[in-house]
Scaffold this motif. Structure first.
Motif, PDB file in Angstrom:
ATOM      1  N   ILE A  35      -8.420  -6.094  -2.516  1.00 41.27           N
ATOM      2  CA  ILE A  35      -8.476  -5.611  -1.134  1.00 41.27           C
ATOM      3  C   ILE A  35      -7.752  -6.574  -0.192  1.00 41.27           C
ATOM      4  CG2 ILE A  35     -10.032  -5.117   0.806  1.00 41.27           C
ATOM      5  CD1 ILE A  35      -9.886  -2.936  -1.370  1.00 41.27           C
ATOM      6  N   LEU A  36      -7.928  -7.870  -0.391  1.00 41.28           N
ATOM      7  CA  LEU A  36      -7.224  -8.837   0.449  1.00 41.28           C
ATOM      8  C   LEU A  36      -5.719  -8.773   0.238  1.00 41.28           C
ATOM      9  CD1 LEU A  36      -9.650 -11.903   0.220  1.00 41.28           C
ATOM     10  CD2 LEU A  36      -9.233 -10.417   2.208  1.00 41.28           C
ATOM     11  N   THR A  37      -5.285  -8.493  -0.969  1.00 41.06           N
ATOM     12  CA  THR A  37      -3.864  -8.321  -1.234  1.00 41.06           C
ATOM     13  C   THR A  37      -3.336  -7.077  -0.514  1.00 41.06           C
ATOM     14  OG1 THR A  37      -4.137  -9.369  -3.392  1.00 41.06           O
ATOM     15  CG2 THR A  37      -2.097  -8.157  -3.032  1.00 41.06           C
ATOM     16  N   VAL A  38      -4.112  -6.004  -0.540  1.00 46.33           N
ATOM     17  CA  VAL A  38      -3.731  -4.791   0.187  1.00 46.33           C
ATOM     18  C   VAL A  38      -3.623  -5.089   1.682  1.00 46.33           C
ATOM     19  CG1 VAL A  38      -4.523  -2.491   0.874  1.00 46.33           C
ATOM     20  CG2 VAL A  38      -4.669  -3.183  -1.510  1.00 46.33           C
ATOM     21  N   ALA A  39      -4.544  -5.882   2.201  1.00 50.70           N
ATOM     22  CA  ALA A  39      -4.574  -6.169   3.631  1.00 50.70           C
ATOM     23  C   ALA A  39      -3.466  -7.116   4.081  1.00 50.70           C
ATOM     24  CB  ALA A  39      -5.930  -6.761   4.009  1.00 50.70           C
ATOM     25  N   PHE A  40      -3.204  -8.160   3.298  1.00 51.85           N
ATOM     26  CA  PHE A  40      -2.299  -9.201   3.767  1.00 51.85           C
ATOM     27  C   PHE A  40      -0.934  -9.252   3.077  1.00 51.85           C
ATOM     28  CE2 PHE A  40      -6.592 -10.825   4.776  1.00 51.85           C
ATOM     29  CZ  PHE A  40      -6.450 -10.866   6.156  1.00 51.85           C
ATOM     30  N   ARG A  41      -0.806  -8.650   1.917  1.00 48.60           N
ATOM     31  CA  ARG A  41       0.474  -8.638   1.204  1.00 48.60           C
ATOM     32  C   ARG A  41       0.749  -7.258   0.600  1.00 48.60           C
ATOM     33  NH1 ARG A  41       2.459 -13.579  -0.916  1.00 48.60           N
ATOM     34  NH2 ARG A  41       4.278 -12.280  -1.315  1.00 48.60           N
ATOM     35  N   PRO A  42       0.721  -6.200   1.400  1.00 51.36           N
ATOM     36  CA  PRO A  42       0.886  -4.853   0.845  1.00 51.36           C
ATOM     37  C   PRO A  42       2.241  -4.646   0.169  1.00 51.36           C
ATOM     38  CG  PRO A  42       0.992  -4.777   3.241  1.00 51.36           C
ATOM     39  CD  PRO A  42       0.574  -6.163   2.849  1.00 51.36           C
ATOM     40  N   ALA A  43       3.263  -5.342   0.634  1.00 51.59           N
ATOM     41  CA  ALA A  43       4.579  -5.191   0.010  1.00 51.59           C
ATOM     42  C   ALA A  43       4.560  -5.664  -1.444  1.00 51.59           C
ATOM     43  CB  ALA A  43       5.625  -5.962   0.807  1.00 51.59           C
ATOM     44  N   LEU A  44       3.723  -6.641  -1.728  1.00 54.51           N
ATOM     45  CA  LEU A  44       3.613  -7.146  -3.098  1.00 54.51           C
ATOM     46  C   LEU A  44       3.131  -6.045  -4.047  1.00 54.51           C
ATOM     47  CD1 LEU A  44       3.719  -9.695  -4.930  1.00 54.51           C
ATOM     48  CD2 LEU A  44       1.310 -10.005  -4.392  1.00 54.51           C
ATOM     49  N   THR A  88       5.765  -3.223  -4.779  1.00 55.23           N
ATOM     50  CA  THR A  88       6.957  -3.583  -5.543  1.00 55.23           C
ATOM     51  C   THR A  88       6.929  -2.907  -6.905  1.00 55.23           C
ATOM     52  OG1 THR A  88       6.929  -5.741  -4.473  1.00 55.23           O
ATOM     53  CG2 THR A  88       8.280  -5.533  -6.455  1.00 55.23           C
ATOM     54  N   PRO A  89       8.039  -2.252  -7.293  1.00 56.74           N
ATOM     55  CA  PRO A  89       8.077  -1.642  -8.630  1.00 56.74           C
ATOM     56  C   PRO A  89       7.947  -2.696  -9.726  1.00 56.74           C
ATOM     57  CG  PRO A  89       9.880  -0.842  -7.261  1.00 56.74           C
ATOM     58  CD  PRO A  89       9.238  -1.981  -6.522  1.00 56.74           C
ATOM     59  N   TRP A 111       3.252  -2.498  -8.794  1.00 57.95           N
ATOM     60  CA  TRP A 111       2.243  -3.485  -9.157  1.00 57.95           C
ATOM     61  C   TRP A 111       0.870  -3.099  -8.629  1.00 57.95           C
ATOM     62  CZ3 TRP A 111       2.706  -6.398 -13.069  1.00 57.95           C
ATOM     63  CH2 TRP A 111       3.940  -6.859 -13.463  1.00 57.95           C
ATOM     64  N   GLY A 112       0.833  -2.311  -7.569  1.00 57.80           N
ATOM     65  CA  GLY A 112      -0.443  -1.831  -7.051  1.00 57.80           C
ATOM     66  C   GLY A 112      -1.156  -0.921  -8.031  1.00 57.80           C
ATOM     67  N   ILE A 113      -0.396  -0.061  -8.689  1.00 58.59           N
ATOM     68  CA  ILE A 113      -0.980   0.825  -9.708  1.00 58.59           C
ATOM     69  C   ILE A 113      -1.474   0.005 -10.894  1.00 58.59           C
ATOM     70  CG2 ILE A 113      -0.460   2.646 -11.371  1.00 58.59           C
ATOM     71  CD1 ILE A 113       1.494   3.785  -9.256  1.00 58.59           C
ATOM     72  N   VAL A 114      -0.688  -0.952 -11.310  1.00 62.44           N
ATOM     73  CA  VAL A 114      -1.080  -1.822 -12.429  1.00 62.44           C
ATOM     74  C   VAL A 114      -2.333  -2.620 -12.071  1.00 62.44           C
ATOM     75  CG1 VAL A 114      -0.368  -3.783 -13.853  1.00 62.44           C
ATOM     76  CG2 VAL A 114       1.265  -1.966 -13.326  1.00 62.44           C
ATOM     77  N   ALA A 115      -2.355  -3.170 -10.847  1.00 63.10           N
ATOM     78  CA  ALA A 115      -3.525  -3.955 -10.422  1.00 63.10           C
ATOM     79  C   ALA A 115      -4.765  -3.064 -10.308  1.00 63.10           C
ATOM     80  CB  ALA A 115      -3.239  -4.642  -9.092  1.00 63.10           C
TER      81      ALA A 115
END
Length: 99
Positions: A38-47, A50-51, A60-64
């Motif tokens: 959730i913190l990654t979604v909030a502060f580094r959504p571009a990460l 990234t495909p 990487w969001g789907i993988v995570a």
């Protein structure tokens, strides 16, 4: 058989302690993983957007997210394993002692 007799039994106290520790440890692990996501979604959504590799539609969001879901299943399996071995053995011992 009084409840005081059960609550005062050392095996019961050990069983309750181990269940509490296991539950807290697994809950803390799942919470840390979830809040990290959730913190990654909030502060580094571009990460997370990234495909995985060039030209891929999987990010990487789907993988995570899939990893987080899988982690929950692993923690559940770990709880079942410990409960079926250690905690059940303590429960059986407690029942035998209280007969």
């Amino acid at each position: 058989m009084g409840i005081d007799r059960i609550e005062g039994h050392p095996v019961f106290r050990r069983l309750a302690f181990e269940r509490r520790c296991l539950g807290l440890a697994l809950a803390a692990a799942m919470s840390a993983a979830y809040f990290g996501y959730i913190l990654t979604v909030a502060f580094r959504p571009a990460l997370l957007g990234t495909p995985v590799r060039d030209g891929s539609v999987i990010t990487w969001g789907i993988v995570a997210g899939a990893g987080l879901l899988s982690f929950g299943f692993v923690l559940t399996a770990l709880y079942v394993l410990v409960a079926n071995t250690r905690l059940d053995a303590l429960s059986r011992r407690l029942r035998e002692d209280l007969r």
